[in-house]
Design an enzyme around this catalytic site. Structure first.
Site, PDB file in Angstrom:
ATOM      1  N   ILE A  42       1.001  -1.179   0.057  1.00 39.48           N
ATOM      2  CA  ILE A  42      -0.130  -0.082  -0.097  1.00 39.48           C
ATOM      3  C   ILE A  42       0.786   1.304  -0.067  1.00 39.48           C
ATOM      4  CG2 ILE A  42      -1.932   1.201   1.199  1.00 39.48           C
ATOM      5  CD1 ILE A  42      -2.634  -1.373   2.703  1.00 39.48           C
TER       6      ILE A  42
ATOM      7  N   GLY B  30       4.534   1.535  -0.538  1.00 41.39           N
ATOM      8  CA  GLY B  30       5.762   1.476  -0.775  1.00 41.39           C
ATOM      9  C   GLY B  30       6.645   0.438  -0.258  1.00 41.39           C
TER      10      GLY B  30
ATOM     11  N   SER C 233       1.175  -1.158  10.570  1.00 37.15           N
ATOM     12  CA  SER C 233       2.519  -0.515  10.386  1.00 37.15           C
ATOM     13  C   SER C 233       3.568  -1.541  10.525  1.00 37.15           C
ATOM     14  CB  SER C 233       3.010   0.693  11.462  1.00 37.15           C
ATOM     15  OG  SER C 233       1.840   1.751  11.244  1.00 37.15           O
ATOM     16  N   ARG C 234       3.166  -2.869  10.134  1.00 40.02           N
ATOM     17  CA  ARG C 234       3.957  -4.014  10.387  1.00 40.02           C
ATOM     18  C   ARG C 234       4.912  -4.392   9.377  1.00 40.02           C
ATOM     19  NH1 ARG C 234       2.414  -8.561   8.040  1.00 40.02           N
ATOM     20  NH2 ARG C 234       3.947  -9.622   9.276  1.00 40.02           N
TER      21      ARG C 234
ATOM     22  N   THR D  54       7.004  -3.318   6.785  1.00 42.87           N
ATOM     23  CA  THR D  54       8.294  -2.770   6.816  1.00 42.87           C
ATOM     24  C   THR D  54       9.435  -3.338   7.959  1.00 42.87           C
ATOM     25  OG1 THR D  54       8.125  -0.852   5.434  1.00 42.87           O
ATOM     26  CG2 THR D  54       9.981  -0.802   6.495  1.00 42.87           C
TER      27      THR D  54
ATOM     28  N   GLY E 210       7.531   0.810  12.858  1.00 37.48           N
ATOM     29  CA  GLY E 210       6.504   1.089  11.991  1.00 37.48           C
ATOM     30  C   GLY E 210       6.147   2.730  12.004  1.00 37.48           C
ATOM     31  N   VAL E 211       5.832   3.301  10.821  1.00 41.06           N
ATOM     32  CA  VAL E 211       5.738   4.740  10.655  1.00 41.06           C
ATOM     33  C   VAL E 211       4.464   5.243  10.156  1.00 41.06           C
ATOM     34  CG1 VAL E 211       8.234   4.917  10.204  1.00 41.06           C
ATOM     35  CG2 VAL E 211       6.658   4.672   8.323  1.00 41.06           C
TER      36      VAL E 211
ATOM     37  N   GLU F 280       1.183   4.822  10.808  1.00 40.39           N
ATOM     38  CA  GLU F 280      -0.218   5.362  11.717  1.00 40.39           C
ATOM     39  C   GLU F 280      -0.029   6.208  12.616  1.00 40.39           C
ATOM     40  OE1 GLU F 280      -0.288   0.956  12.583  1.00 40.39           O
ATOM     41  OE2 GLU F 280      -2.567   0.923  12.436  1.00 40.39           O
TER      42      GLU F 280
END
Lengths: 755, 755
Positions: free
Chosen positions: B485, B487, B526-527, B529, B712-713, B715
């Site tokens: 979604i 990248g 946010s899991r 990456t 994670g970034v 949310e």
């Protein structure tokens, strides 16, 4: 019928329904022609009406202005091809010839040779536009027969082709003979001098087509960043990727080939024809482009197998085959690359023969470039040697099977290239044939006769790579990269089930595309059940190991304290036995370390040789020339039959193709090089009405090079039929046919001395 | 802007173009609506016009006779659902409610609730047929607001729903309150008694939608052998598989879910709506069936996030936040399952607070069942606490950021559930905000104001499984199962490139379907990456190991004698240094053991908490009520920014969604429960014209739980904006808004005392 002892296996040897079966018989399976993409347009090719001509000029300007036309292509749109050989997954390929065969550059070399392509909004608009392309040809005389092409005064397909010897040496003058090879041992002339009996004959076969039902197709989408996606019908998506990359000079990593279901291949779906055309049309038009061949295109422009001429002399002394001299000339079609090497290498493999000289010639002619066809090169060679042995047996008063048994190759016998055979099963096949109800039954009645013949196929190994992902419900997704033509989803899933001690139906096989699985060589050379099966076995052991580790960790013991068998991990101590089933371990994967994924990836060594001995009864109608196959028994050493029904199916299919080749099929050319019978109406393949039930007798001599004893089974069944039928016709009529096909016309002509 | 030191990485921290970028911007990427299959027909759903009603009868007989109609479906076609909770990949799900939400059984619970479905040759025929379906409703009064629904006399959505306490205890009487949870510590009342200052207010937010561009869609093909293939837009194909399996009571191993490209999700593309309907329509019709939602369907019948009511009391003593009492009531929509638990768990996480009592209520109302929306539950909770802290700061004369710094959570601080934080970066965010040019600049002019707020999001780990297959040209196919979604093809490929010491562009990522890769949890929390990145790292190490083994074998040394670094295997002895590059080893794979395939498969532990601190300047037009965002700076601890541009993009996107939520977005219902603004014309989301450039400040406090420090970034950036903007408006106007949205109408009404 299976002659094996009680099987040590639980899944191997059973006959489950193939995972892709229902989808295919209900019409839900997606083939290349089913691909539909948003904005997709349609490509068509303009093909040469001449068998041999220079292209002096192509004017596409009028076509470009036609309604609906979005792209027009000629060879000038291809990057310049290097004139060099490169290994591209189906053996070494000449890059310039690969490119020229897809779209002709300076010369057309066969009728049907593609010269230009159009992409338009509708197929009809594309076809109309093709008519507006002006091609100026300078027509040359064609050469259509292998023997004609070898004459010094023959028209040359290429002025820059010289005959290459095995030493690398090249001929002084250009020639249509692309290469010459030789296998030689002992003193052939001395052996002939001492022989009791000799047969010396010329055998010829005609160019024939694999006859797969589904025509070639390719749909391509060229994205603005240079990535290309290709949906196609192929035996080897990784080979398509490699070859498209080379023709377009585009990095393989930017090309994704998605193999659709395949409606037959038999070797003919290994080369590429349409894929780079669709890709470049897509690049030019900015749209996804689908290109389909018609049946006539398939006949005229895809790769059939060679017409051949084999001059053979065989000598016997005291029932022992002491001398063979053979000259094999195979048509390569428009570009070098006939399977004469395979024919020469394999023709004597059922036997232990001391003195031989085999010469092979790869010869270009103005017909489509040949491609692989089931046991490529071997059937024509077997037609020659097995016909000659039959004649010799009659000459010396021996039973033809006993002659073969007496001379059989065994473990340790050397092939003509010097390789010693490991454990092989030819003798077992001959014995099974000798002991068969068929061979023991009388053959009676007028115009009836019986023939036998043996055959050999080397089988391939090559690279396979699979992944097996355990689902939490205890099922397993098997992710493989081998196109499933003959039931390999089943035969691979069965081997994984066997390795894991699970029932067949918990394994769910999927054929992935080139971006989604490790490298896999083609489905060809009868390698998939063997080599991908080894990879599957490795992946299964990998899962076993992970399950043992997880169970052991949970029990607080070392992994080597627990064992895996019958789908369970077991810990046995003096005081207790603990067990966890596969499904129990699978269910807890998330909390014991995450998804359990097994992997197998290898270059398979130890492919097992395949042998077959066939018996056929025929009846010949001397008035019409029609040959009826009364009874057919095909004995074959199949190693271990993973799925006996599919093994039998392979044998039956191969035999039927051999029957067609023997009796009816041929590329029929007029003098200008126009194929006169390029439709299924005129190109006579056997139908279910033409053949009896083929009895397959499975002899199981396990291949020591495979964990389950697998040998390839798909190719060797087409090797003996040509000779077996010729031998049966000779038995029925007293006349020996040495030219195929033994069609009604030829039978009448020869029997009545009209030819 | 990045505040990090010089990077130890070569690929991580760079900004390459995403592999799927060109395909997406040129319109070539295939979304769910692009799927076209041979014989495919079209499904449409009949939806309830009532917000609350019994279904007394459905008569589909007339519809079945309509032209082109091949299948009609109601809930009776579903297998009976068990009324029990089950873990289905997105947390525990009530199976009956899951099924009832897809096609209503006895009751419709919101306007737009699906009651029947039709499949016909064309979409229009399907729509016409829907009109012929007769549904007899017994209409009931709806309850539309969370506080109304909690009243003892409120209409009950279900007579069998009782309030569940954390102890498992259930209420005596049925209730719309599905559950109650509590976090409690210290002595709240005593702390309030000693406080210097207290703020006590009620805060409300309205139901809002994620607003993804692409409506829900599903295409399904049910084969005669019971295998089902589903093409769909989803954040988690494995969750779709699990849920469809449960709704249809069909084995997961027979269901293949192919994730198409996804046009936004933000949590809303995790649940299933259309997939089982398309599947059953396909079963009934024997055709592949495609079902699409309209935009109105998406608003009315897919899952937005909860409207909320939060009663909050906060006390401060000597600048220390000493007491918090909060009652959080969240709308679950028609079935239980609001994110109130997350809101309650996380609202105090930026701070170290000794005494608190937080009560959460999950409340059903006659509106669509809510689903996840970016940091689900946290923005509304942050709106409350961060508004109150702002007010307190003003009361005690403290700088609002200094108040947050003084009370900040640090490594070792306990979350309200007792978990101690590992290394976290909230204080670093506050410091960066304090030191930012934005915060140091004056805010001047009439009707202008500045606000700040912090936010926290927990981030998830869960399961990921990848395979990395080395191509012979030295490129690598990365096969993963996480829908891309934001990248993640890029961020995962970059981590593999880093691990292997290769440039980014040799890694070619592919998102595979559920049959073609190991299990992967949703792209959510946010899991991806983080967790799939760990799996990628593991796969890279696996490739390193194999390359070392092969090189070592070639050199005749032990594998541990050689090292892998910077894309090369090196053997160093006293006398010499030997090297082989990645590409050289890749090229020789066939002859050194076959394809090289790496694997990573794990349940990721150690997800890093995300913190953010935002600063916003606004100008309020007191006449029109329009709020203009003048400047916005979002500071965030991103762990290690794998691809800083996409991290910035996530931050900017989250902030803009927060701006929409704060200022304009809301589900606007009439008294009968009809959403009055179910189109993008009336549901006012921010456009590019409504917002300034969002300045993202990346603070990098590496997560110790990840090999590259990833947190994670995606949310946390939506958590602070609601409060930050409310605080800025309070600064600009002197009026504190406690109800969202702060739309022009509300602003005018409150400022002018009209409401």
């Amino acid at each position: 019928m299976t002659t094996t002892e009680r099987s040590p296996y639980k899944v191997i040897g059973t006959r489950p329904i193939r995972p892709d079966g229902v989808e295919k018989v209900t019409g839900k399976a997606q083939y290349g022609a089913d691909v539909r993409l948003p904005g997709m347009i349609h490509g068509r090719l303009l093909r040469s009406p001449h068998a041999h001509a220079y292209i002096r000029r192509i004017d596409t300007s009028a076509a470009e202005k036609m309604p609906g036309v979005l792209a027009v292509l000629t060879h000038h749109d291809f990057p310049a091809a290097r004139d060099e050989m490169q290994e591209l997954g189906e053996g070494a390929v000449n890059l310039k010839e690969l490119s020229d065969n897809i779209l002709a550059s300076d010369k057309v070399l066969y009728r049907g040779h593609a010269v230009a392509a159009v992409a338009a909004l509708s197929p009809h608009q594309a076809e109309e536009a093709l008519k507006k392309i002006v091609v100026e040809y300078e027509v040359l005389p064609p050469v259509l027969d292998v023997m004609d092409a070898m004459r010094p005064d023959a028209p040359l397909l290429s002025e820059t082709r010289f005959t290459r010897e095995m030493t690398g040496q090249k001929s002084e003058k250009p020639s249509n003979i692309a290469s010459h090879l030789q296998f030689k041992s002992g003193d052939v002339e001395a052996a002939f001098a001492e022989a009791d009996a000799i047969v010396e004959r010329d055998y010829t076969t005609k160019m024939v087509h694999q006859g797969y039902i589904e025509p070639h197709n390719a749909t391509a989408s060229w994205n603005a960043d240079g990535t290309i996606t290709i949906w196609t019908s192929t035996q080897g998506p990784f080979v398509v990727r490699a070859q498209v990359a080379e023709v377009l000079r585009h990095p393989i990593s930017t090309i994704r080939v998605i193999p659709m279901e395949i409606g037959g291949g038999f070797g003919g779906k290994i080369p590429i024809y349409l894929d780079p055309v669709a890709a470049l049309l897509s690049k030019k038009s900015g749209r996804p482009v689908k290109v389909l061949m018609s049946r006539t295109d398939v006949f005229e422009a895809s790769g059939p197998t060679s017409g051949t001429h084999i001059a053979l002399k065989v000598g016997v002394k005291d029932g022992v085959i002491t001398a063979v001299k053979a000259d094999l000339a195979y048509e390569a079609g428009a570009y070098a690359g006939s399977p004469v090497g395979a024919g020469a290498l394999m023709m004597l493999s059922p036997y232990n023969i001391e003195n031989f000289q085999i010469d092979g010639y790869d010869v270009v002619v103005n017909k489509p470039k040949t491609s692989a066809y089931r046991a490529p090169g071997a059937p024509a060679a077997a037609f020659a040697i097995e016909s000659a042995l039959d004649e010799l047996a009659h000459k010396i008063g021996a039973d033809p099977l006993e002659l073969r048994k007496k001379n059989t190759a065994r473990e340790g016998t050397r092939r003509v290239d010097g390789t010693a055979f490991p454990r092989i099963g030819h003798e077992e096949c001959v014995d099974a044939a000798l002991n068969s109800a068929h061979y023991r039954s009388p053959i009676e009645g007028p115009n009836r006769g019986r023939g036998v013949a043996s055959g050999y196929w080397i089988n391939a190994g090559m690279q396979s790579s699979v992944v097996a992902a355990v689902n939490t419900d205890g099922t397993v997704n098997l992710i493989e990269g081998s196109t499933d033509i003959g039931g390999t989803r089943a035969s691979l899933a069965m081997q994984l089930a066997e390795t894991l001690g699970l029932p067949f139906d918990v394994i769910r096989p999927t054929v992935a595309d080139t971006d989604s699985v490790g490298y896999n060589d083609v489905t060809g050379g009868s390698r998939t059940t063997f080599a991908s099966g080894m990879a599957v076995h490795e992946a299964g052991l990998d899962i076993q190991r992970q399950m043992r580790e997880r169970a052991a960790k949970g029990w607080g013991v070392a992994a080597d304290a627990v064992s895996y068998a019958d789908g369970r991990v077991t810990l046995k101590t003096d005081s207790e036995t603990k067990e966890l089933s596969f499904a129990e371990i699978a269910k807890k994967a998330a909390s014991t370390g995450g998804p359990i994924v097994g992997r197998g990836s290898l270059t398979a060594r130890g492919a097992g040789a395949a042998y077959a001995t066939h018996i056929v009864d025929v009846e010949v109608d001397p008035d019409t020339g029609k040959v009826t196959i009364l009874r057919y028994t095909a004995v074959q050493d199949v190693g271990t039959a993973i799925h006996p029904s599919y093994v039998e199916g392979q044998i039956q299919g191969g035999v039927v193709q051999g029957i067609g080749w023997a009796l009816n099929e041929e590329y029929y050319y007029d003098d200008d090089g126009r194929m006169a019978n390029s439709s299924y109406l005129d190109y006579r393949m056997p139908t279910a009405l033409d053949v009896p039930m083929i009895d397959a007798v499975l002899v199981e001599v396990p291949n020591p090079g495979h964990p389950y004893g697998v040998r390839g089974v798909g190719e060797v069944p087409i090797v003996p039929p040509l000779a077996a039928i010729a031998n049966a016709i000779a038995d029925a009529t007293g006349h020996r046919f040495t030219s195929l096909p033994m069609s009604p016309r030829r039978v009448v002509e020869e029997l009545h001395g009209l030819s």
